[in-house]
Design a protein around this motif. Structure first.
Motif, PDB file in Angstrom:
ATOM      1  N   ILE A 212     -24.167 -20.996 -42.907  1.00 56.42           N
ATOM      2  CA  ILE A 212     -24.732 -19.870 -43.479  1.00 56.42           C
ATOM      3  C   ILE A 212     -24.771 -18.509 -42.247  1.00 56.42           C
ATOM      4  O   ILE A 212     -24.348 -19.051 -41.095  1.00 56.42           O
ATOM      5  CB  ILE A 212     -26.261 -19.947 -43.589  1.00 56.42           C
ATOM      6  CG1 ILE A 212     -27.070 -20.331 -42.753  1.00 56.42           C
ATOM      7  CG2 ILE A 212     -26.262 -20.826 -44.953  1.00 56.42           C
ATOM      8  CD1 ILE A 212     -28.762 -20.624 -43.005  1.00 56.42           C
ATOM      9  N   PRO A 213     -24.741 -17.357 -42.519  1.00 55.11           N
ATOM     10  CA  PRO A 213     -24.866 -16.247 -41.546  1.00 55.11           C
ATOM     11  C   PRO A 213     -26.088 -16.581 -40.596  1.00 55.11           C
ATOM     12  O   PRO A 213     -27.106 -17.076 -41.134  1.00 55.11           O
ATOM     13  CB  PRO A 213     -25.061 -15.033 -42.517  1.00 55.11           C
ATOM     14  CG  PRO A 213     -24.501 -15.158 -43.705  1.00 55.11           C
ATOM     15  CD  PRO A 213     -25.027 -16.783 -44.005  1.00 55.11           C
ATOM     16  N   GLU A 214     -25.913 -16.100 -39.297  1.00 52.43           N
ATOM     17  CA  GLU A 214     -26.845 -16.231 -38.380  1.00 52.43           C
ATOM     18  C   GLU A 214     -28.205 -15.782 -38.567  1.00 52.43           C
ATOM     19  O   GLU A 214     -29.029 -16.357 -38.306  1.00 52.43           O
ATOM     20  CB  GLU A 214     -26.171 -15.668 -37.062  1.00 52.43           C
ATOM     21  CG  GLU A 214     -27.103 -15.977 -35.669  1.00 52.43           C
ATOM     22  CD  GLU A 214     -27.061 -17.601 -35.575  1.00 52.43           C
ATOM     23  OE1 GLU A 214     -28.038 -18.058 -34.934  1.00 52.43           O
ATOM     24  OE2 GLU A 214     -26.468 -18.502 -35.913  1.00 52.43           O
ATOM     25  N   SER A 215     -28.267 -14.392 -39.008  1.00 54.90           N
ATOM     26  CA  SER A 215     -29.401 -13.914 -39.262  1.00 54.90           C
ATOM     27  C   SER A 215     -30.244 -14.580 -40.538  1.00 54.90           C
ATOM     28  O   SER A 215     -31.519 -14.697 -40.282  1.00 54.90           O
ATOM     29  CB  SER A 215     -29.360 -12.400 -39.860  1.00 54.90           C
ATOM     30  OG  SER A 215     -28.555 -12.473 -40.984  1.00 54.90           O
ATOM     31  N   PHE A 220     -34.395 -18.462 -42.107  1.00 53.62           N
ATOM     32  CA  PHE A 220     -34.660 -19.736 -42.718  1.00 53.62           C
ATOM     33  C   PHE A 220     -35.201 -20.767 -41.547  1.00 53.62           C
ATOM     34  O   PHE A 220     -36.277 -21.303 -42.194  1.00 53.62           O
ATOM     35  CB  PHE A 220     -33.386 -20.459 -42.955  1.00 53.62           C
ATOM     36  CG  PHE A 220     -33.497 -21.727 -44.002  1.00 53.62           C
ATOM     37  CD1 PHE A 220     -33.899 -21.553 -45.335  1.00 53.62           C
ATOM     38  CD2 PHE A 220     -33.012 -22.749 -43.439  1.00 53.62           C
ATOM     39  CE1 PHE A 220     -33.753 -22.580 -46.043  1.00 53.62           C
ATOM     40  CE2 PHE A 220     -33.370 -23.911 -44.226  1.00 53.62           C
ATOM     41  CZ  PHE A 220     -33.652 -23.866 -45.571  1.00 53.62           C
ATOM     42  N   VAL A 221     -34.917 -20.751 -40.317  1.00 52.08           N
ATOM     43  CA  VAL A 221     -35.436 -21.566 -39.635  1.00 52.08           C
ATOM     44  C   VAL A 221     -37.010 -21.258 -39.152  1.00 52.08           C
ATOM     45  O   VAL A 221     -38.089 -21.863 -39.342  1.00 52.08           O
ATOM     46  CB  VAL A 221     -34.695 -21.685 -38.050  1.00 52.08           C
ATOM     47  CG1 VAL A 221     -35.427 -22.461 -37.081  1.00 52.08           C
ATOM     48  CG2 VAL A 221     -33.390 -22.465 -38.172  1.00 52.08           C
ATOM     49  N   GLN A 222     -37.273 -20.081 -38.934  1.00 55.54           N
ATOM     50  CA  GLN A 222     -38.584 -19.389 -39.052  1.00 55.54           C
ATOM     51  C   GLN A 222     -39.425 -19.818 -40.197  1.00 55.54           C
ATOM     52  O   GLN A 222     -40.566 -20.167 -40.018  1.00 55.54           O
ATOM     53  CB  GLN A 222     -38.403 -18.052 -38.581  1.00 55.54           C
ATOM     54  CG  GLN A 222     -39.901 -17.199 -38.471  1.00 55.54           C
ATOM     55  CD  GLN A 222     -39.800 -15.898 -37.983  1.00 55.54           C
ATOM     56  OE1 GLN A 222     -38.661 -15.180 -38.108  1.00 55.54           O
ATOM     57  NE2 GLN A 222     -40.863 -15.282 -37.710  1.00 55.54           N
ATOM     58  N   MET A 223     -38.848 -19.670 -41.281  1.00 58.21           N
ATOM     59  CA  MET A 223     -39.567 -19.994 -42.522  1.00 58.21           C
ATOM     60  C   MET A 223     -39.982 -21.339 -42.665  1.00 58.21           C
ATOM     61  O   MET A 223     -41.010 -21.884 -42.865  1.00 58.21           O
ATOM     62  CB  MET A 223     -38.608 -19.585 -43.867  1.00 58.21           C
ATOM     63  CG  MET A 223     -39.462 -19.665 -45.185  1.00 58.21           C
ATOM     64  SD  MET A 223     -38.351 -19.224 -46.518  1.00 58.21           S
ATOM     65  CE  MET A 223     -37.071 -20.442 -46.264  1.00 58.21           C
ATOM     66  N   THR A 228     -43.961 -25.570 -42.133  1.00 55.51           N
ATOM     67  CA  THR A 228     -44.147 -26.796 -41.462  1.00 55.51           C
ATOM     68  C   THR A 228     -45.834 -26.751 -40.781  1.00 55.51           C
ATOM     69  O   THR A 228     -46.351 -27.599 -40.940  1.00 55.51           O
ATOM     70  CB  THR A 228     -43.399 -27.000 -40.178  1.00 55.51           C
ATOM     71  OG1 THR A 228     -41.828 -27.202 -40.839  1.00 55.51           O
ATOM     72  CG2 THR A 228     -43.736 -28.484 -39.729  1.00 55.51           C
ATOM     73  N   LYS A 229     -46.034 -25.442 -40.323  1.00 52.75           N
ATOM     74  CA  LYS A 229     -47.444 -25.238 -39.869  1.00 52.75           C
ATOM     75  C   LYS A 229     -48.332 -25.267 -41.034  1.00 52.75           C
ATOM     76  O   LYS A 229     -49.410 -25.857 -40.925  1.00 52.75           O
ATOM     77  CB  LYS A 229     -47.322 -23.770 -39.212  1.00 52.75           C
ATOM     78  CG  LYS A 229     -46.626 -23.819 -37.792  1.00 52.75           C
ATOM     79  CD  LYS A 229     -46.694 -22.232 -37.050  1.00 52.75           C
ATOM     80  CE  LYS A 229     -45.738 -22.513 -35.879  1.00 52.75           C
ATOM     81  NZ  LYS A 229     -46.058 -20.883 -35.468  1.00 52.75           N
ATOM     82  N   VAL A 230     -47.909 -24.749 -42.050  1.00 49.68           N
ATOM     83  CA  VAL A 230     -48.953 -24.758 -43.174  1.00 49.68           C
ATOM     84  C   VAL A 230     -49.212 -26.332 -43.640  1.00 49.68           C
ATOM     85  O   VAL A 230     -50.053 -26.670 -44.158  1.00 49.68           O
ATOM     86  CB  VAL A 230     -48.226 -23.828 -44.284  1.00 49.68           C
ATOM     87  CG1 VAL A 230     -49.027 -23.986 -45.602  1.00 49.68           C
ATOM     88  CG2 VAL A 230     -48.251 -22.345 -44.111  1.00 49.68           C
TER      89      VAL A 230
END
Length: 301
Positions: A212-215, A220-223, A228-230
């Protein structure tokens, strides 16, 4: 007497008769022809084997051919598929008239590479490699080849994978495509194969994670990190609630136990008082009876 006369008068050695050498037995025409026939047969078999091995790329000219293990042999005559199916080993066919192809009937893995698709949200992604583990059932070889040819996997695996990937991507989000695509592909492939080509068995589908595009990947990783935190917070809250509930149950149990003990003690005290009261009543009746008897005795006296 001269020298020549002396030589004539000398005695001569006895003449030896030469030993006759045995002549070879005459060869009959029947033995020579049979030996020649055996020799020519050996040469012919050797030539056939050599021709079948050297003309493997042009199997229509070979007489003897070999079906490898894990395959079956199928044959065409005049472009028509024959019903003859041969097992592994050496077999003989008519050259120039009958064509032969080995068809694998054991488990094989087909790899489909570089599949682009667009998700429901408009993100373009690419699947680098998709592996389809499949098998052609031996009982359905003739039917499958009759309907779809030797390259049946082009129709039901390679082209089908491209179609199903694009269909799935266009109706799902990036998260669904990134996580849930493996089982979806297996179900889609096996469903159509069962309906139209029952000889093809889809065992498993292994899908590499798409590029997938880097941005988009960073977002997606941040989400995923936030999710995971939630999830961790939810699980921690559940643990706290479970601990609080456990403490409450323990307190209730302790209170019920204390209440039960108090009730038992109270009942015991009541029973003691009731027993003392009854005992006092008995003593009072005994005293009254004794005083009455004394009074009656005094009266009669």
């Amino acid at each position: 007497m001269n020298h020549e006369q002396e030589q004539q008068q000398l005695p001569r050695p006895p003449a030896t008769t030469p030993t006759p050498t045995p002549s070879p037995a005459p060869v009959t025409s029947g033995e020579s022809s049979s030996g020649l026939a055996v020799f020519m047969l050996f040469i012919g078999v050797f030539a056939v084997i050599a021709m079948s091995s050297t003309l493997s790329g042009s199997n229509s000219l070979a007489i003897l051919h070999q079906v490898p293990e894990g395959h079956v042999g199928v044959y065409w005559r005049g472009g028509a598929l024959l019903k003859t199916i041969t097992d592994p080993g050496f077999h003989v066919k008519m050259p120039l008239i009958t064509q032969y192809e080995p068809v694998q009937v054991t488990i094989q893995t087909d790899q489909v590479r570089d599949i682009p698709c667009g998700t429901k949200g408009g993100v373009m992604i690419t699947f680098e490699k998709i592996e389809v583990v499949n098998r052609l059932r031996k009982d359905y070889v003739h039917e499958t080849l009759l309907n779809y040819g030797v390259n049946y996997d082009n129709t039901w695996i390679y082209d089908k994978i491209h179609h199903e990937i694009n269909q799935f991507c266009s109706s799902h989000t990036l998260q669904d495509v990134y996580i849930d695509i493996d089982e979806k592909m297996k179900d889609a492939l096996q469903g159509d194969c069962t309906r139209y080509a029952p000889g093809i068995e889809i065992i498993s589908v292994r899908v590499t994670k798409p590029t997938i595009p880097e941005s988009i990947r960073r977002n997606f990783v941040q989400m995923e990190e936030e999710r995971t935190k939630v999830l961790i917070a939810i699980e921690r809250q559940r643990v706290v609630e479970k601990e609080s509930e456990t403490t409450k149950k323990m307190a209730i149990s302790e209170a019920e136990k204390n209440a039960g003990v108090s009730k038992i003690l109270m009942e015991q005290k009541l029973m003691e008082k009731e027993s003392a009261r009854k005992q006092q009543e008995i003593e009072n009746r005994m005293y009254l009876a004794r005083e009455k008897s004394l009074a009656d005795a005094d009266f009669y006296r």
